[in-house]
Design a protein around this motif. Structure first.
Motif, short mmCIF file in Angstrom:
data_model
loop_
_atom_site.label_atom_id
_atom_site.label_comp_id
_atom_site.label_asym_id
_atom_site.label_seq_id
_atom_site.Cartn_x
_atom_site.Cartn_y
_atom_site.Cartn_z
N GLY A 41 31.57 22.45 -16.26
CA GLY A 41 32.15 21.03 -16.20
C GLY A 41 32.86 20.57 -14.87
O GLY A 41 33.52 19.59 -14.89
N LYS A 42 32.60 21.39 -14.00
CA LYS A 42 33.14 21.15 -12.66
C LYS A 42 32.11 21.25 -11.66
O LYS A 42 30.80 21.57 -11.79
CB LYS A 42 34.23 22.40 -12.41
CG LYS A 42 35.44 22.51 -13.16
CD LYS A 42 36.44 23.49 -12.76
CE LYS A 42 37.71 23.35 -13.61
NZ LYS A 42 38.69 24.23 -13.10
N GLU A 43 32.47 20.54 -10.36
CA GLU A 43 31.46 20.40 -9.43
C GLU A 43 31.49 21.67 -8.62
O GLU A 43 32.48 22.56 -8.69
CB GLU A 43 32.00 19.42 -8.58
CG GLU A 43 31.92 17.96 -8.91
CD GLU A 43 32.33 16.85 -7.66
OE1 GLU A 43 32.01 15.65 -8.14
OE2 GLU A 43 32.41 17.48 -6.70
N ARG A 44 30.45 22.02 -7.87
CA ARG A 44 30.22 23.38 -7.35
C ARG A 44 31.40 23.19 -6.08
O ARG A 44 31.58 22.18 -5.44
CB ARG A 44 28.90 23.51 -6.69
CG ARG A 44 28.52 24.84 -6.10
CD ARG A 44 26.97 24.93 -6.11
NE ARG A 44 26.36 24.08 -5.27
CZ ARG A 44 24.97 23.87 -5.44
NH1 ARG A 44 24.18 24.93 -6.08
NH2 ARG A 44 24.13 22.90 -4.98
N GLU A 45 31.89 24.55 -5.91
CA GLU A 45 32.67 24.46 -4.59
C GLU A 45 32.55 25.68 -3.62
O GLU A 45 31.80 26.77 -4.15
CB GLU A 45 34.32 24.33 -5.35
CG GLU A 45 34.29 25.89 -5.95
CD GLU A 45 35.97 25.98 -6.65
OE1 GLU A 45 36.84 24.73 -6.33
OE2 GLU A 45 36.15 26.98 -7.10
N PHE A 46 32.91 25.48 -2.73
CA PHE A 46 32.97 26.53 -1.52
C PHE A 46 33.85 27.78 -2.05
O PHE A 46 35.00 27.41 -2.28
CB PHE A 46 33.29 26.05 -0.45
CG PHE A 46 33.52 26.89 0.84
CD1 PHE A 46 34.94 27.17 1.31
CD2 PHE A 46 32.50 27.47 1.39
CE1 PHE A 46 34.98 28.05 2.30
CE2 PHE A 46 32.49 28.42 2.63
CZ PHE A 46 33.81 28.58 3.05
N VAL A 47 33.36 28.83 -1.88
CA VAL A 47 34.18 30.02 -1.92
C VAL A 47 34.53 30.59 -0.80
O VAL A 47 35.52 31.06 -0.38
CB VAL A 47 33.17 31.08 -2.98
CG1 VAL A 47 34.29 32.30 -2.82
CG2 VAL A 47 33.08 30.36 -4.32
N GLY A 48 33.36 31.21 0.30
CA GLY A 48 33.52 31.78 1.56
C GLY A 48 32.12 31.63 2.15
O GLY A 48 31.05 31.48 1.78
N ALA A 49 32.22 31.86 3.36
CA ALA A 49 31.02 31.85 4.28
C ALA A 49 31.11 32.61 5.42
O ALA A 49 32.18 33.09 5.95
CB ALA A 49 30.70 30.49 4.68
N ILE A 50 29.92 33.13 5.97
CA ILE A 50 30.07 34.00 7.08
C ILE A 50 29.07 33.62 8.24
O ILE A 50 27.81 33.26 7.73
CB ILE A 50 29.72 35.39 6.66
CG1 ILE A 50 29.78 36.36 7.87
CG2 ILE A 50 28.01 35.41 6.12
CD1 ILE A 50 29.73 37.98 7.47
N SER A 51 29.23 33.73 9.63
CA SER A 51 28.48 33.22 10.60
C SER A 51 27.45 34.03 10.82
O SER A 51 27.47 35.35 10.37
CB SER A 51 29.47 32.76 11.73
OG SER A 51 29.99 33.95 12.41
N ARG A 52 26.52 33.89 11.96
CA ARG A 52 25.48 34.82 12.53
C ARG A 52 26.40 35.80 13.04
O ARG A 52 26.08 37.06 13.20
CB ARG A 52 24.71 33.90 13.31
CG ARG A 52 23.89 33.22 12.63
CD ARG A 52 22.96 32.50 13.94
NE ARG A 52 22.40 33.24 14.62
CZ ARG A 52 21.76 32.74 15.82
NH1 ARG A 52 21.76 31.41 16.00
NH2 ARG A 52 20.95 33.73 16.48
N ALA A 53 27.57 35.45 13.86
CA ALA A 53 28.32 36.40 14.44
C ALA A 53 29.47 37.25 13.55
O ALA A 53 30.17 37.83 14.10
CB ALA A 53 29.11 35.83 15.61
N SER A 54 29.33 36.88 12.36
CA SER A 54 29.92 37.76 11.16
C SER A 54 31.68 37.12 11.31
O SER A 54 32.40 37.92 10.67
CB SER A 54 29.96 39.29 11.32
OG SER A 54 28.71 39.67 11.17
N ALA A 55 31.75 36.10 11.64
CA ALA A 55 33.21 35.30 11.44
C ALA A 55 33.04 34.81 10.07
O ALA A 55 32.10 34.27 9.71
CB ALA A 55 33.33 34.40 12.59
N ALA A 56 34.13 34.98 9.44
CA ALA A 56 34.17 34.34 8.11
C ALA A 56 35.36 33.40 7.68
O ALA A 56 36.34 33.33 8.50
CB ALA A 56 34.29 35.63 7.09
#
Length: 125
Positions: A41-56
């Protein structure tokens, strides 16, 4: 690019889970990767992400409880979730972009071109 998320399950509040995202292809190190979730019943939401250089970067709702990591040699990324809460119950999706700038962390759904099937995480009280 094909993605497969796994590691979901049923866990009690306060417990931990480690989700995995396996990717096909030989260019995994060139991908930016994100984790998103969608509760019923909810929209999809961001949790976490990581860059190519492993920044998060992380959503405020999970910051301090979640860690995103990657292992380019294994074409895999991980979402370690600790101190899980009932409100973390959702289907979790991993996604990648193959147009990633080295140090940039992509937090918008629109930035991602490839999505895996979700893995269900259910947290009981």
């Amino acid at each position: 690019v094909q993605l497969q998320a796994s590691g979901g399950g049923l866990v009690q509040a306060g417990g931990s889970l480690r989700l995995s995202c396996a990717a096909s292809g030989r260019s995994f190190s060139r991908y930016g990767l994100g984790w998103f979730r969608q509760a019923p019943g909810k929209e999809r939401e961001f949790v976490g992400a990581i860059s190519r250089a492993s920044a998060a970067e992380y959503a405020d709702s999970v910051k301090g409880r979640v860690t995103v990591s990657r292992d380019n040699a294994k074409n895999a990324a991980y979402l370690q979730m600790n101190n899980l809460k009932v409100e973390d119950t959702a289907a979790y999706y991993c996604a990648v972009t193959d147009r990633a700038i080295l140090s940039h962390v992509y937090v918008r759904e629109a930035d991602y071109y490839y999505w895996g099937r979700g893995t269900q995480v259910t947290v009981s009280s």
